[in-house]
Scaffold this active site. Structure first.
Site, PDB file in Angstrom:
ATOM      1  N   HIS A 416       0.813  -1.212   0.000  1.00  0.00           N
ATOM      2  CA  HIS A 416       0.000   0.000   0.000  1.00  0.00           C
ATOM      3  C   HIS A 416       0.847   1.263   0.000  1.00  0.00           C
ATOM      4  O   HIS A 416       2.023   1.267   0.346  1.00  0.00           O
ATOM      5  CB  HIS A 416      -0.977   0.001   1.188  1.00  0.00           C
ATOM      6  CG  HIS A 416      -0.324   0.127   2.536  1.00  0.00           C
ATOM      7  ND1 HIS A 416      -0.069   1.343   3.133  1.00  0.00           N
ATOM      8  CD2 HIS A 416       0.107  -0.817   3.417  1.00  0.00           C
ATOM      9  CE1 HIS A 416       0.484   1.141   4.322  1.00  0.00           C
ATOM     10  NE2 HIS A 416       0.610  -0.148   4.514  1.00  0.00           N
ATOM     11  N   CYS A 435       2.404  -5.143   6.910  1.00  0.00           N
ATOM     12  CA  CYS A 435       2.150  -4.836   5.501  1.00  0.00           C
ATOM     13  C   CYS A 435       3.372  -4.151   4.897  1.00  0.00           C
ATOM     14  O   CYS A 435       4.304  -3.758   5.607  1.00  0.00           O
ATOM     15  CB  CYS A 435       0.925  -3.948   5.369  1.00  0.00           C
ATOM     16  SG  CYS A 435      -0.633  -4.800   5.731  1.00  0.00           S
TER      17      CYS A 435
END
Length: 525
Positions: A416, A435
């Site tokens: 992301h 992440c």
């Protein structure tokens, strides 16, 4: 050999030669730790004439319960067919003993000099050959040895059919050569392992004193630095007591190889990595060679690869790296897992559905300490309907930025964007909750949607400007690999190293040692 390790027959023949596409073209984009390697292969009991082929423990799929009607008669399971291994001729036995003994060392399965396998009977040598083939092709761990975060598993592999074919057609050398992972990145580590073993045989290197060395300095300390750098960098002159321009360039090259800020000043951090013993570097290389064996035998042409330890993302088209960028990966304690998956869509202007672990540990305490914090930060509280609540951050203020690259996995991780761009200026970029944050997410999105007619740049820009949350489905899905490389080499065998931030190299070493000890004991029973 332990009784729970069998060899599962595959109906396709193993090729005797495998091309090696380049997976590691950029030294700085691929990627460190300690590993104590012990001899894996030892003399074992002779095999039966027929080699049974039972399924290997390579993470079989979980069994699903089935409802069987009372009237249905289930057939009894059939025993796996045995593979007939032709007898080895005397010449084949001599050749095979030499090839395996040399291969154990070259492929990082054994420390020390090659073993003498010439006294083994043909039957015992056959068992050694099958064990060697399994170890070098798909690794030395059993399914139970893999931790949850090691989400990559080697493919099932049965060496018996290929070995039988090689004996039958007298192609043992070609069969042995076909066993290692078919990747240039692995081959480069084989060369690197040989280089560092040569350094060890020459006595290794002495530790540098813990004192900063600046450009322009002179004296014995500079000479010691030159000698140390020359061990790994053949372009460095090992003589001279002055810290001149050539030495400055060499220091910066070394700092880049170790993932440090290439400022040229030799401070405590640089001295620390230079003082890691050569034996530890050898074990580190061997640990990474083991992880190469877990990968599929053929990688997708279009793929995204993240080196977790180096915090770098690289996009490949075939064998060519076409894009590279810095990343931020999981901090120790919030590890980014190793996994293989497929990116099929990109969420534009994504909201952030906060994991309960982060909400409970970080966000709810902030709200209690500073009432109104959640609202000001764009969070809303959502009732789950069971008495519990969860948090969602609006897309306008989302910690995910403007792009989220989704892919199925059991860890709820993804790639992301992030509003916090300052993290990419650091050389230690292990700071996320697991992440992967991207330095150039817009560039990656444009590249991955390039072949999707309805999602060309004007359409992407319009949605981003609107602030609406939209999922853009890709016309061509792209494979994604999250990998843990702490040692990697160029084609000449010059190795770059990173720290072992998750201690996964050390864990891998311990598990291999345990399996080696188990097999050694099994041969005595």
């Amino acid at each position: 050999m332990p009784t729970n390790r069998g060899y599962h027959i595959r109906m396709t023949k193993m090729p005797f030669s495998v091309s090696r596409p380049s997976i590691a073209r950029l030294l700085g984009t691929l990627a460190t730790g300690s590993m104590i390697a012990t001899p894996l292969l030892a003399q074992v009991a002779p095999p039966p004439v027929m080699v049974p082929t039972t399924p290997p423990q390579a993470q079989p799929p979980a069994a699903q319960p089935q409802v069987v009607p009372p009237a249905t008669v289930q057939p009894l399971p059939q025993a796996a067919p045995a593979v007939a291994i032709p007898p080895l001729s005397e010449a084949q036995a001599r050749q095979l003993a030499t090839l395996i003994a040399q291969g154990e060392v070259a492929q990082g399965l054994r420390q020390g000099p090659p073993r003498d396998l010439s006294t083994l009977s043909p039957a015992a040598l056959t068992r050694v050959a099958l064990d060697y083939a399994h170890a070098v092709h798909v690794g030395r761990l059993d399914a139970a040895d893999f931790t949850k975060d090691w989400g990559i598993r080697p493919q099932p592999y049965d060496p018996a059919p290929g070995f039988a074919e090689a004996v039958r057609h007298d192609r043992l050398s070609a069969w042995i050569a076909s066993l290692p992972p078919p990747y240039a990145g692995y081959d480069a580590l084989v060369k690197g392992l040989a280089r560092y073993r040569a350094m060890a045989a020459a006595g290794g290197w002495s530790s540098l004193p813990a004192a900063t060395i600046n450009f322009g300095a002179s004296g014995p300390q500079v000479l010691a630095l030159r000698k140390r750098l020359a061990m790994e960098d053949p372009a460095v002159s090992a003589t001279g007591e002055r810290f001149d321009d050539d030495l400055l360039a060499a220091v910066r090259r070394a700092q880049r190889r170790y993932g440090l800020n290439p400022v040229g000043t030799v401070g405590s951090q640089t001295i620390a990595v230079l003082n890691v013993p050569v034996a530890q570097r050898i074990r580190q290389i061997m640990a990474n060679m083991e992880r190469w064996r877990w990968l599929p035998q053929q990688l997708e042409a279009k793929r995204v690869q993240v080196n977790i330890a180096a915090a770098v993302l690289t996009v490949f088209d075939g064998d060519n790296p076409v894009m590279s960028m810095k990343a931020v990966t999981g901090r120790p304690g919030n590890e980014t897992p190793m996994l293989v998956s497929t990116i099929r869509s990109i969420v534009l202007n994504p909201p952030w559905n906060v994991p309960s672990s982060i909400a409970n540990k970080e966000l709810w305490p902030k709200e209690r300490a500073n009432p109104g914090y959640l609202k000001r930060a764009g969070f809303r509280v959502i009732d789950n309907g069971d008495g519990s609540k969860r948090l969602q951050q609006s897309s306008e203020k989302s910690a995910l930025g403007r792009y989220k690259f989704d892919f199925p996995n059991d860890f709820a991780v993804y790639l992301h964007d992030t509003p916090a761009q300052s993290g990419f200026s650091k050389f230690d970029r292990l700071a996320s909750h697991g992440c992967v944050r991207l330095e150039k997410p817009a560039d990656l999105a444009s590249l991955m949607l390039k072949t999707t007619p309805e999602w060309q740049q004007p359409q992407i820009d319009a949605v981003i400007a609107s602030g609406k949350t939209v999922r853009a489905t890709m016309a061509e899905p792209v494979a994604v690999y999250l990998l843990y490389w702490t040692a990697f080499a160029n084609a000449d065998g010059q190795v770059g190293f990173r720290e072992d931030p998750y201690s996964w190299d050390a864990q891998l070493a311990a598990k291999i040692e345990a399996r080696s000890a188990e097999r050694a004991q099994a041969t005595k029973d």
